[in-house]
Design a protein around this motif. Structure first.
Motif, mmCIF file in Angstrom:
data_model
loop_
_atom_site.group_PDB
_atom_site.id
_atom_site.type_symbol
_atom_site.label_atom_id
_atom_site.label_comp_id
_atom_site.label_asym_id
_atom_site.label_seq_id
_atom_site.Cartn_x
_atom_site.Cartn_y
_atom_site.Cartn_z
ATOM 1 N N GLU A 123 -15.142 -17.224 -6.003
ATOM 2 C CA GLU A 123 -13.746 -17.653 -5.640
ATOM 3 C C GLU A 123 -13.227 -18.715 -6.690
ATOM 4 O OE1 GLU A 123 -13.441 -19.542 -2.039
ATOM 5 O OE2 GLU A 123 -15.371 -20.423 -1.921
ATOM 6 N N VAL A 124 -11.845 -18.984 -6.910
ATOM 7 C CA VAL A 124 -11.591 -19.851 -7.645
ATOM 8 C C VAL A 124 -11.940 -21.168 -7.615
ATOM 9 C CG1 VAL A 124 -9.255 -20.973 -8.442
ATOM 10 C CG2 VAL A 124 -9.290 -18.647 -7.763
ATOM 11 N N TRP A 125 -12.284 -21.687 -6.513
ATOM 12 C CA TRP A 125 -12.498 -22.873 -6.151
ATOM 13 C C TRP A 125 -14.086 -23.322 -6.757
ATOM 14 C CZ3 TRP A 125 -10.049 -27.150 -4.108
ATOM 15 C CH2 TRP A 125 -10.967 -28.677 -3.785
ATOM 16 N N GLU A 126 -14.879 -22.394 -6.824
ATOM 17 C CA GLU A 126 -16.045 -22.597 -7.379
ATOM 18 C C GLU A 126 -16.233 -22.294 -8.832
ATOM 19 O OE1 GLU A 126 -18.860 -23.532 -5.746
ATOM 20 O OE2 GLU A 126 -17.764 -23.321 -3.912
ATOM 21 N N ARG A 127 -15.028 -21.913 -9.455
ATOM 22 C CA ARG A 127 -14.887 -21.670 -10.627
ATOM 23 C C ARG A 127 -14.376 -22.776 -11.609
ATOM 24 N NH1 ARG A 127 -11.736 -17.322 -12.193
ATOM 25 N NH2 ARG A 127 -11.079 -16.886 -9.995
ATOM 26 N N LEU A 128 -13.942 -23.955 -10.825
ATOM 27 C CA LEU A 128 -13.359 -25.187 -11.315
ATOM 28 C C LEU A 128 -14.547 -25.896 -11.943
ATOM 29 C CD1 LEU A 128 -10.982 -26.398 -8.467
ATOM 30 C CD2 LEU A 128 -10.524 -24.803 -10.453
ATOM 31 N N HIS A 129 -14.129 -26.456 -13.091
ATOM 32 C CA HIS A 129 -15.293 -27.233 -13.943
ATOM 33 C C HIS A 129 -15.602 -28.397 -13.166
ATOM 34 C CE1 HIS A 129 -17.573 -28.478 -17.237
ATOM 35 N NE2 HIS A 129 -16.664 -29.453 -17.721
ATOM 36 N N GLN A 172 1.177 -29.883 12.611
ATOM 37 C CA GLN A 172 2.508 -29.330 12.080
ATOM 38 C C GLN A 172 2.126 -27.787 11.194
ATOM 39 O OE1 GLN A 172 5.547 -30.105 13.020
ATOM 40 N NE2 GLN A 172 4.882 -31.703 14.111
ATOM 41 N N GLY A 173 1.135 -27.844 10.754
ATOM 42 C CA GLY A 173 0.461 -26.646 10.133
ATOM 43 C C GLY A 173 0.853 -27.015 8.369
ATOM 44 N N TRP A 174 0.944 -28.364 8.035
ATOM 45 C CA TRP A 174 1.229 -28.809 6.834
ATOM 46 C C TRP A 174 0.177 -28.896 5.787
ATOM 47 C CZ3 TRP A 174 5.277 -32.838 8.842
ATOM 48 C CH2 TRP A 174 6.314 -32.362 9.435
ATOM 49 N N LYS A 175 0.530 -28.786 4.637
ATOM 50 C CA LYS A 175 -0.705 -29.075 3.516
ATOM 51 C C LYS A 175 -0.220 -29.962 2.599
ATOM 52 C CE LYS A 175 -3.343 -24.786 4.616
ATOM 53 N NZ LYS A 175 -3.818 -23.410 3.949
ATOM 54 N N LEU A 239 -1.366 -22.515 -18.448
ATOM 55 C CA LEU A 239 -3.003 -22.787 -18.100
ATOM 56 C C LEU A 239 -3.114 -22.156 -16.747
ATOM 57 C CD1 LEU A 239 -3.299 -26.421 -19.589
ATOM 58 C CD2 LEU A 239 -3.996 -24.183 -20.719
ATOM 59 N N SER A 240 -4.508 -21.628 -16.776
ATOM 60 C CA SER A 240 -4.940 -21.180 -15.391
ATOM 61 C C SER A 240 -5.512 -22.136 -14.576
ATOM 62 C CB SER A 240 -5.990 -20.018 -15.572
ATOM 63 O OG SER A 240 -7.062 -20.489 -16.305
ATOM 64 N N LEU A 241 -5.693 -21.949 -13.384
ATOM 65 C CA LEU A 241 -6.575 -22.999 -12.471
ATOM 66 C C LEU A 241 -7.772 -23.460 -13.123
ATOM 67 C CD1 LEU A 241 -5.453 -21.764 -9.099
ATOM 68 C CD2 LEU A 241 -5.134 -23.933 -9.911
ATOM 69 N N PRO A 242 -8.680 -22.649 -13.357
ATOM 70 C CA PRO A 242 -9.944 -23.108 -14.027
ATOM 71 C C PRO A 242 -9.915 -23.915 -15.304
ATOM 72 C CG PRO A 242 -10.077 -20.831 -13.246
ATOM 73 C CD PRO A 242 -8.606 -21.195 -13.237
ATOM 74 N N GLU A 243 -8.645 -23.565 -16.012
ATOM 75 C CA GLU A 243 -8.311 -24.384 -17.078
ATOM 76 C C GLU A 243 -7.957 -25.517 -17.215
ATOM 77 O OE1 GLU A 243 -7.549 -20.442 -20.157
ATOM 78 O OE2 GLU A 243 -6.006 -21.394 -19.037
ATOM 79 N N HIS A 244 -7.260 -25.951 -15.899
ATOM 80 C CA HIS A 244 -6.804 -27.327 -16.066
ATOM 81 C C HIS A 244 -7.425 -28.351 -14.948
ATOM 82 C CE1 HIS A 244 -3.547 -30.227 -15.629
ATOM 83 N NE2 HIS A 244 -3.317 -30.123 -14.440
ATOM 84 N N LEU A 245 -7.684 -27.552 -13.760
ATOM 85 C CA LEU A 245 -8.213 -28.297 -12.261
ATOM 86 C C LEU A 245 -9.658 -28.781 -12.809
ATOM 87 C CD1 LEU A 245 -6.693 -27.225 -9.248
ATOM 88 C CD2 LEU A 245 -6.036 -28.707 -10.671
ATOM 89 N N ILE A 246 -10.094 -29.668 -12.587
ATOM 90 C CA ILE A 246 -11.598 -30.342 -12.398
ATOM 91 C C ILE A 246 -12.085 -30.663 -11.014
ATOM 92 C CG2 ILE A 246 -11.499 -30.749 -14.973
ATOM 93 C CD1 ILE A 246 -11.311 -33.688 -14.106
ATOM 94 N N ARG A 247 -13.544 -30.764 -10.797
ATOM 95 C CA ARG A 247 -13.961 -31.110 -9.677
ATOM 96 C C ARG A 247 -14.869 -32.385 -9.804
ATOM 97 N NH1 ARG A 247 -16.987 -27.456 -5.568
ATOM 98 N NH2 ARG A 247 -17.662 -26.500 -7.730
ATOM 99 N N MET A 280 -1.436 -22.222 -6.499
ATOM 100 C CA MET A 280 -2.669 -23.010 -6.294
ATOM 101 C C MET A 280 -3.000 -23.368 -5.056
ATOM 102 S SD MET A 280 -2.954 -27.222 -7.789
ATOM 103 C CE MET A 280 -1.554 -27.432 -6.437
ATOM 104 N N VAL A 281 -2.149 -23.662 -4.068
ATOM 105 C CA VAL A 281 -2.558 -24.053 -2.774
ATOM 106 C C VAL A 281 -3.134 -22.735 -2.209
ATOM 107 C CG1 VAL A 281 -1.897 -24.479 -0.411
ATOM 108 C CG2 VAL A 281 -0.757 -25.639 -2.587
ATOM 109 N N LEU A 282 -2.707 -21.563 -2.537
ATOM 110 C CA LEU A 282 -2.911 -20.219 -2.018
ATOM 111 C C LEU A 282 -4.397 -19.682 -2.361
ATOM 112 C CD1 LEU A 282 -2.532 -17.764 0.136
ATOM 113 C CD2 LEU A 282 -1.351 -16.719 -1.983
ATOM 114 N N SER A 283 -4.781 -20.002 -3.763
ATOM 115 C CA SER A 283 -5.966 -19.483 -4.378
ATOM 116 C C SER A 283 -6.911 -20.349 -4.050
ATOM 117 C CB SER A 283 -5.604 -19.429 -5.812
ATOM 118 O OG SER A 283 -4.644 -18.465 -6.125
ATOM 119 N N THR A 284 -6.793 -21.750 -4.046
ATOM 120 C CA THR A 284 -8.040 -22.627 -3.878
ATOM 121 C C THR A 284 -8.392 -22.735 -2.519
ATOM 122 O OG1 THR A 284 -6.424 -24.309 -3.562
ATOM 123 C CG2 THR A 284 -7.460 -24.039 -5.994
#
Length: 357
Positions: A123-129, A172-175, A239-247, A280-284
């Protein structure tokens, strides 16, 4: 043997006929023994007689000389040797009958790597650097991060703020939460970083921290991470999510801004920005996304981004924020988003941080 020649005894002739019906069954030694027996039975015979049969009742006789008999014996021996060799070759050349294999047999004979295909994509979260925090560097520099001072009043205050905020968002179901201050210097980046670290310690919770303060980026400096993020390129879809976000942690992802950008308001006004945030919110599968924004009353960046968030956490400073500042901010938020609360830094005589509604 006399009966074979004269044909006086029919049963004996029939037996000899069946024996000679087998083609070339007599070998050279057998023929010699036949000759010796024939000589003992009929010493005066000058010629031999060969009885041949074709499977019918009629039989024919033909005279055979000694030379002819020898040639026949040699031919019979050669043919018997050749037939024996052919039989051995055919026996060793036999192959097992091919049986029809089923689909399950084919799967059983395949390699383990082939049985695992098609491989599942992480999944996208696990592919983040993954970029771990420099814990020793933070401890040596005594960085004001709650993860390293768990027993301090500041850490307790942020944990209390985290719990109340999570309860409100879940009800409220907010994120999506924007963190901003009325003016510069109130500690919005400090509050955003420590709140994100506190939320990341909650089991089973994923938190994203985005540095949208294009005027004065500060999250990379606070976490001692290399400021290599290209936030404008990410919000424009380049840029895609794995190219920008880091963990920095297993349950915390960070989006950094490398340098200030004077076109901050235009970047946040762009329609592509809203689509990127939604994806981003949906994929991660993030539970909470925190956005560090510039001062509300100094730039229009925060006002441009308000439609993308569910609420705003306003950071006030006890030494510089006034009631008029808070009223102006509240008026700006009206009709755009919800004011989730006000966090007070540097409160006089009441600890380092307070939380109020």
């Amino acid at each position: 043997m006399k009966d074979l020649v004269t044909g006086s005894d029919v049963p004996l002739r029939s037996a000899q006929k069946q024996e000679w019906d087998k083609p070339f069954a007599m070998t050279q030694q057998g023929f010699k023994r036949f000759r010796r027996r024939k000589g003992r039975d009929d010493p005066g015979a000058e010629h031999d007689t060969v009885v041949t049969g074709r499977g019918d009742s009629a039989s024919q006789t033909a005279p055979v000389t000694q030379e002819t008999a020898q040639e026949m014996a040699k031919s019979s021996a050669k043919l018997a040797s050749r037939l024996t060799a052919d039989d051995d070759r055919n026996r060793f050349a036999r192959r097992p009958e091919a049986r029809q294999t089923s689909q399950l047999d084919g799967l059983a004979n395949t390699e383990p790597q082939m049985q695992r295909l098609p491989a599942t994509v992480p999944e996208v979260w696990e592919r983040l650097h993954r970029v771990p925090l420099d814990i020793r560097g933070h401890q040596a520099a005594r960085s004001p991060l709650v993860n390293f001072f768990r027993n301090s009043p500041t850490a307790n205050a942020f944990d209390l703020l985290r719990t109340r905020l999570l309860h409100s968002l879940k009800a409220q179901g907010w994120k999506r939460v924007a963190i901003a201050a009325p003016t510069a210097g109130c500690g919005s980046t400090f509050s955003a970083v420590n709140l994100a670290l506190s939320m990341a310690r909650v089991p089973g919770t994923r938190t994203i921290l985005m540095d949208l303060n294009f005027r004065r980026p500060g999250i990379a400096s606070a976490l001692k991470l290399p400021p290599s993020g290209d936030m404008p390129g990410f919000l424009s879809g380049d840029l895609s999510l794995p190219e920008h976000l880091i963990r920095p942690a297993a349950s915390l992802a960070v989006g950094l801004t490398a340098a200030p950008d004077r076109n901050a308001a235009e970047i946040l006004h762009d329609g592509r920005c809203a689509g990127v945030i939604d994806d981003m919110v949906l994929s991660t599968g993030a539970d909470v996304t925190l956005f560090d924004l510039p001062p509300v009353l100094e730039h229009d960046d925060t006002a441009a981004f308000l439609p993308q968030v569910d609420g705003v956490l306003l950071i006030a400073d006890g030494t510089r924020t006034t009631a008029a500042h808070l009223a102006a901010c509240e008026k700006m938020f009206e009709g755009q988003t919800q004011l989730l609360g006000v966090s007070l830094n540097r409160a006089r005589g009441a600890g380092l941080l307070q939380y109020g509604q």
